[in-house]
Design an enzyme around this catalytic site. Structure first.
Site, short mmCIF file in Angstrom:
data_model
loop_
_atom_site.label_atom_id
_atom_site.label_comp_id
_atom_site.label_asym_id
_atom_site.label_seq_id
_atom_site.Cartn_x
_atom_site.Cartn_y
_atom_site.Cartn_z
N ASP A 60 15.52 6.43 1.51
CA ASP A 60 16.96 7.04 1.77
C ASP A 60 17.01 7.23 3.35
OD1 ASP A 60 19.34 8.04 1.07
OD2 ASP A 60 18.59 10.11 0.55
N VAL A 61 16.77 6.23 4.29
CA VAL A 61 16.83 6.20 5.39
C VAL A 61 18.48 6.29 5.95
CG1 VAL A 61 16.36 5.10 7.57
CG2 VAL A 61 14.59 4.95 5.89
#
Length: 216
Positions: A60-61
């Protein structure tokens, strides 16, 4: 720092980071120079590669998960949906992540490794440099379909001031197949920094300094 349980509640004690989320800095226009973007991306890439070397994929960058301290140090937060690569338990057909930054293999619920985070980092880099995202659609489902099937916008077409060499680097990191991307996040950002050397606004990478932090 610590895992524990209190009155049947499980808790995690973590480092307190007094910083500003990157998405707030972008909204405030605090990142206007390519060298600032590269300086921050270098830190994030280094941290991601370390996580990957330990068998952890963040998944979930995105700018909201990057905190920037007053001294310019970047910290990656929210490993809440991170995956341990050695784990074999999966949720078949269930995609986790933020759609705008998700890799094709995440959307397809396929096996992933650190190159999924590299794809997300490339989306973030595109947004930091151009103010737009490489994929856009009116609904989340349509957006995910674009990520899986459509070609991204080209960086130098969105902002002609940016060199075509930088667009080619971004395109490689946004490849549909992980095998066609860079070997590591650091390799990607190093290539991007070199490509942006042709940009008049680019010079030696520098950290971005957020505005003076107010006590909470």
């Amino acid at each position: 720092y610590h895992l524990g349980e209190h009155e049947e509640l499980l808790y995690i004690a973590m480092e307190y980071v007094e910083g500003v989320p990157l998405d707030h800095l972008l909204k405030a226009g605090s990142l206007r120079q390519p060298r600032q973007a590269v300086g921050l991306l270098e830190q994030v890439a280094d941290a991601l590669d370390y996580a990957h070397s330990m068998g952890v994929v963040h998944r979930d960058v995105k700018p909201a998960n990057i905190l920037v301290r007053a001294d310019g140090k970047a910290k990656i937060t929210d490993f809440g949906i991170a995956r341990i690569c050695s784990q074999h338990v999966t949720l078949t057909g269930f995609a986790l992540g933020t759609p705008e930054f998700m890799s094709p293999e995440q959307i397809m619920a396929s096996p992933i490794d650190g190159r999924a985070d590299q794809f997300s980092l490339a989306v973030m880099a595109f947004f930091m440099l151009s103010g737009r995202k490489p994929f856009a659609a009116p609904t989340a489902n349509a957006l995910m379909m674009q990520i899986v099937q459509a070609e991204p916008l080209r960086l130098n077409e969105v902002d002609p001031r940016l060199p075509s060499a930088a667009a080619r680097v971004i395109d490689k990191a946004l490849a549909k197949s992980p095998a066609d991307r860079f070997a590591t996040c650091q390799e990607f950002v190093a290539a991007l920094g070199t490509a942006l050397g042709a940009c008049p606004a680019h010079s030696r990478a520098q950290p971005v300094l957020p505005p003076k932090l107010k006590p909470v």
